[in-house]
Design an enzyme around this catalytic site. Structure first.
Site, PDB file in Angstrom:
ATOM      1  CE  LYS A 285      -4.217   1.526   2.345  1.00  0.00           C
ATOM      2  NZ  LYS A 285      -5.281   1.028   3.215  1.00  0.00           N
ATOM      3  CD  GLU A 371     -19.310  -3.517   9.212  1.00  0.00           C
ATOM      4  OE1 GLU A 371     -19.413  -4.610   8.604  1.00  0.00           O
ATOM      5  OE2 GLU A 371     -18.473  -2.647   8.919  1.00  0.00           O
ATOM      6  NE  ARG A 399     -20.325  -4.309   5.786  1.00  0.00           N
ATOM      7  CZ  ARG A 399     -19.896  -4.661   4.582  1.00  0.00           C
ATOM      8  NH1 ARG A 399     -20.173  -3.904   3.543  1.00  0.00           N
ATOM      9  NH2 ARG A 399     -19.194  -5.764   4.417  1.00  0.00           N
TER      10      ARG A 399
END
Lengths: 546, 90
Positions: A285, A371, A399
């Site tokens: 990243k 979640e 979610r």
């Protein structure tokens, strides 16, 4: 084409078809210029940087090998799509990313035929890809589906639901696991030459076996509380067994910045794969931009910045953020009550719970992008006698809705929901809007729903929630800074079901729920200033008891 | 408290940063069941519109949603049947 352009090759690429006209040995230069253009664009717009830099080579090769847009390239979450947008006829607008009237910061169907499926929430790409694959086959089409999903997104159950289904269907879809948690790649020389030789016509199984040989070069897994799922995942991908149990062929890991590995592997997969395949790609990243590579978050989300130094331009703040007020109030409560615990779903800094985790590491739980689990986990802790604060953004709480209803509300468990990013959120757009939480919570029997009008009220709501043991309770607050009001010391709990009169008036009462109050006050001011208007205004702030 | 407000005003406007079905809808339900509308209360509920709003600054997005101060002002004048300040003064 501009004179003295620093991206002369990229300047000639106005579409993926043009990209596919390049020679393979031109892709290195193309990728370098694409990386440069991405950095340049984000320096002007702000937004997600690190993720896109990590997939520059991968994006270029995917468009090169596959026949997009007929072949469907689906980016999970979508925040890594800026290089993709630059290559897909949107370079001229790339500096409008995330701004009003500009490009979305995520993939968006309405924006381009090269965005077959919109995203912004995580872990949806494999499901969508499978849908496209089935639709193509049923209509006699030969198109491929390729889902690019990060290792973070793999902590969500939905990704496994999709793989399980795809694996059992013998779909031909390709899943690219973009793994940027590891910082090492197999030695380039040995792998690339071996793969090149394999592509020249060896059976597919041999290619897979050769790729597996790189396994021994990976670093040992590292232990971190919130990353347990990824650690387990890595332990398994090393042998590939879990994916194969789900019905996928596993290939990897390969170096996602090395075109000499990406190109032959993806070409081989395109020509030879007959069933679902997962390609494990290792990327970094922030790759290629030192300030991002060195940052703790690897440049995940940045403000506008100076390209040369990497220094971000942050606006001065006038009042504390609502997030900070929540986090600090919770810390004070936790100091006095050791039953207070907190849960986040992979958003420790976004929710302010990083402060909590620093002070009380054993009482703060980062469950990953999960979640549903997070909500029921809180329900279990509440039933077990703790006081859990479930800190999930309004949009992400969507979610875990059945868990809210079935596990929390029906059983009337005292889970405290701290709902940040309520209301409209700005640059992240419709996919992140906190528009629906009041509607989907206030209609649940026994559920108390509150909305802070300012940061002082928020502090009082955190206290109110801590003291409320009769059932579930939620308080919502927006993104951004407070209004700059005085903070109560200490904050006292509010009386549930009561409102407060802010301003007396005559004919019209404005009943405000939450932070629109300041706009209502401004409107009342303006109306009052109009002298002979007979209408009055009374503003009240009310917490509705569900 | 809501019934008190209703007793003493000819109009009630609810205001929230959320879609229909939330705070305003619950207030409307409560008032309807209390028979308040039978007696002629003027009622408006300011909520997010029935669209998904594209990205912009939060202020601009709330302008698109017609929930900023000027929109609240206009709603008050509208519910009282006052076309514009100029017209009333004339």
């Amino acid at each position: 084409m501009a004179e003295n352009s620093t991206t002369p090759l990229l300047d000639t690429i106005d579409s993926p078809a043009a990209l596919r006209g390049l020679q393979p040995d031109q892709l290195r230069q193309l990728a370098d210029e694409l990386r440069e253009e991405t950095i340049s664009a984000v320096s002007v717009t702000g937004g997600h940087l690190g993720a896109g830099l990590g997939v520059v080579e991968l994006t270029a090769v995917l468009h090169y090998v596959f026949n997009t847009p007929d072949d469907k390239l689906i980016f999970d979450v979508g925040h890594q799509c800026y290089p993709h947008k630059i290559l897909t006829e949107r370079r001229d607008r790339i500096r409008t990313l995330r701004a009003g009237g500009g490009l979305s910061g995520f993939t968006k169907r309405a924006e381009s035929k090269y965005d077959p499926f919109g995203a912004a929430h995580s872990s949806t790409s494999i499901s969508a890809g499978l849908g496209f694959d089935v639709a193509a086959r049923m209509q006699g089409q030969n198109h491929r589906s390729i889902a690019v999903i990060g290792d973070g997104s793999m902590s969500a159950g939905m990704a496994y639901e999709a793989m399980n289904n795809a694996g059992s269907m013998k779909s031909r879809m390709v899943v690219i696991l973009n793994d940027n948690e590891m910082s090492i790649a197999p030695p380039v020389g040995a792998m690339s030459s071996y793969l090149s030789r394999l592509y020249a016509g060896q059976p597919f199984q041999e290619l897979k076996a050769a790729a597996k040989g790189a396994v021994s070069l990976l670093p040992p897994p590292f232990q971190e509380g919130a990353r347990r799922a990824r650690e387990v995942l890595k332990g398994m991908t090393v042998g590939g067994t879990m994916f194969e149990q789900l019905g996928f062929s596993y290939l990897g890991p390969i170096d996602g910045h090395d075109l000499d590995q990406l190109l032959p592997v993806l070409r081989t997969v395109k020509e030879r794969a007959t069933g679902p395949i997962l390609i494990h790609v290792i990327t970094k990243k922030g790759k290629g931009y030192a300030p991002a590579e060195k940052a703790d978050d690897r440049g995940h989300g940045v403000a506008k910045f100076d390209v040369v130094t990497g220094k971000q331009k942050k606006a001065a703040s006038n009042a504390p953020s609502y997030t900070r007020v929540f986090a600090e109030t919770l810390l004070d409560l936790a100091a006095k009550d050791d039953k207070v615990v907190a849960v986040t779903a992979a958003m420790p800094s976004g929710t302010g719970l990083d402060l909590f985790a620093e002070r009380y590491p054993s009482r703060c739980f980062d469950v990953g992008i999960a979640e549903q689990h997070g909500v029921t986990f809180c329900a279990g802790m509440a039933a077990g006698g703790m006081k859990p604060f479930c800190a999930i953004y309004s949009t992400f709480l969507q979610r875990g809705y059945d868990q809210v209803v079935h596990d929390v509300a029906i059983q009337r468990l005292p889970v405290r929901f701290a709902i940040d990013r309520a209301g409209l959120v700005g640059a992240d757009g419709a996919t992140h809007a906190g528009a629906f939480d009041t509607a989907f919570l206030a209609n649940l029997p026994g559920f108390v729903v509150m909305a802070a009008a300012d940061e002082a009220e928020l502090a009082r709501m955190v206290v109110t929630a801590a003291e409320h043991n009769e059932g579930p309770i939620a308080f919502r607050f927006p993104r951004g800074e407070g209004v700059g009001c005085e903070m109560p010391q200490p904050p006292e709990p509010l009386e549930i079901g009561k409102g407060r009169i802010v301003r007396e008036g005559k004919r019209v009462a404005i009943l405000s729920f939450g932070t629109r109050l300041s706009e209502a006050e401004a409107a009342a001011e303006a109306l009052g200033a109009r002298g002979d208007q007979p209408n009055g205004r009374r503003c009240a702030v009310c917490q509705a008891a569900g | 408290m809501i019934l008190d407000l209703v007793e003493n005003h000819e109009a009630l406007i609810t205001l929230e940063e959320g879609s229909v079905g939330g705070f305003g809808s619950h207030v409307a339900q409560f008032l309807a069941e209390s028979g308040v509308f039978d007696r002629g209360l003027k009622f408006r509920s300011m909520v997010l519109p029935d669209t998904f709003i594209d990205q912009a600054s939060p202020r601009d997005m709330y302008a698109a949603a017609a929930l900023n101060a000027e929109d609240i002002e206009a709603k008050v004048l509208d519910v009282l049947g006052v076309a514009s300040i100029g017209a009333a003064r004339a």
